[in-house]
Design a protein around this motif. Structure first.
Motif, short mmCIF file in Angstrom:
data_model
loop_
_atom_site.label_atom_id
_atom_site.label_comp_id
_atom_site.label_asym_id
_atom_site.label_seq_id
_atom_site.Cartn_x
_atom_site.Cartn_y
_atom_site.Cartn_z
N ALA A 118 0.83 -1.21 0.00
CA ALA A 118 0.00 0.00 0.00
C ALA A 118 0.86 1.26 0.00
CB ALA A 118 -0.92 -0.01 1.22
N PRO A 147 -2.64 6.75 0.27
CA PRO A 147 -3.55 5.60 0.28
C PRO A 147 -4.51 5.67 -0.90
CG PRO A 147 -4.12 7.16 2.03
CD PRO A 147 -2.86 7.65 1.40
N ASP A 152 -6.42 1.09 2.64
CA ASP A 152 -4.97 1.25 2.60
C ASP A 152 -4.42 1.80 3.92
OD1 ASP A 152 -4.38 0.10 0.20
OD2 ASP A 152 -3.88 1.97 -0.83
N ASN A 153 -5.24 2.50 4.70
CA ASN A 153 -4.74 3.06 5.96
C ASN A 153 -4.19 1.98 6.89
OD1 ASN A 153 -5.51 5.47 4.86
ND2 ASN A 153 -7.00 5.97 6.42
N ARG A 155 -3.32 -1.00 6.10
CA ARG A 155 -2.26 -1.70 5.38
C ARG A 155 -0.95 -0.94 5.50
NH1 ARG A 155 -6.23 -2.22 0.19
NH2 ARG A 155 -7.39 -4.05 0.90
N ILE A 156 -0.98 0.37 5.30
CA ILE A 156 0.23 1.20 5.41
C ILE A 156 0.79 1.12 6.81
CG2 ILE A 156 1.06 3.59 5.42
CD1 ILE A 156 -0.88 4.08 3.02
N LEU A 186 -2.72 9.56 8.41
CA LEU A 186 -3.64 8.85 7.52
C LEU A 186 -5.09 9.25 7.75
CD1 LEU A 186 -1.96 5.34 7.66
CD2 LEU A 186 -2.15 6.81 5.64
#
Length: 189
Positions: A118, A147, A152-153, A155-156, A186
């Protein structure tokens, strides 16, 4: 997203490492020959008496979309976090090397492994970091994440935190972007 290390996480990471060890995470492309996998999710660290840099394998974490924790550690949006073992790397600073490799990826897809990152698309760069006496590794980044959606938040966060924890054997991670916790950065995106 601070996570304590547990035996279950270590076991699933070790299995995932065995399953996906044939790729080179720094390029996102499969290697010509499989990279031998570590038998544990514990980082390979030099002996206390070893002078200077030594060759060791790093473990970088990537995402298996929607597999509900089947091949790795469960994270947000029904995904799994999977550790990938690199080729032996000579470094005096495994935290810097791990974070720089993870952030250097330019593709969201990790070759043909079915794993993803991500992190591409953002401008995040590693500036400093280290392990505190409290067992928490602090990673200082600069730039901005990018993201591709709300999933994606986590995931990152997970990719950065678990890679940092693995690099130094920490029990928790604090990732800062220009001095602000990554989860706060994020949440504004």
């Amino acid at each position: 997203m601070r996570r304590p290390r547990t035996a279950a996480i270590a076991a699933t990471t070790a299995l995932a490492v065995l399953a996906f060890s044939g790729c080179a995470p720094d390029t996102g492309e499969p290697t010509d020959s499989p990279t031998p996998a570590a038998t544990s999710s514990e980082p390979t660290t030099p002996a206390a008496t070893a002078p200077g840099p030594v060759a060791e394998r790093l473990v970088l974490f990537y995402v298996a979309y929607g597999d509900e924790g089947t091949v790795g550690e469960p994270i947000g949006c029904g995904d799994s976090l999977v550790g990938i073992v690199t080729e032996p790397v000579t470094t005096a600073d495994p935290l810097r090397e791990s974070m720089e490799r993870l952030l250097a990826g330019t593709s969201r897809d990790l070759g043909t492994t079915g794993l993803h990152s991500a992190l591409p698309g953002g401008t995040l760069a590693y500036t400093d970091g280290g392990l505190g006496a409290d067992g928490v590794v602090t990673v200082e980044l600069t730039g901005l994440p990018s993201p591709a959606g709300s999933c994606d938040n986590p995931r990152i966060e997970a990719q950065l935190e678990r890679t940092a924890m693995e690099a130094v054997g920490a029990s928790e991670a604090l990732v800062l972007v220009d001095g602000v916790p990554i989860e706060d950065v994020l949440s504004l995106q």
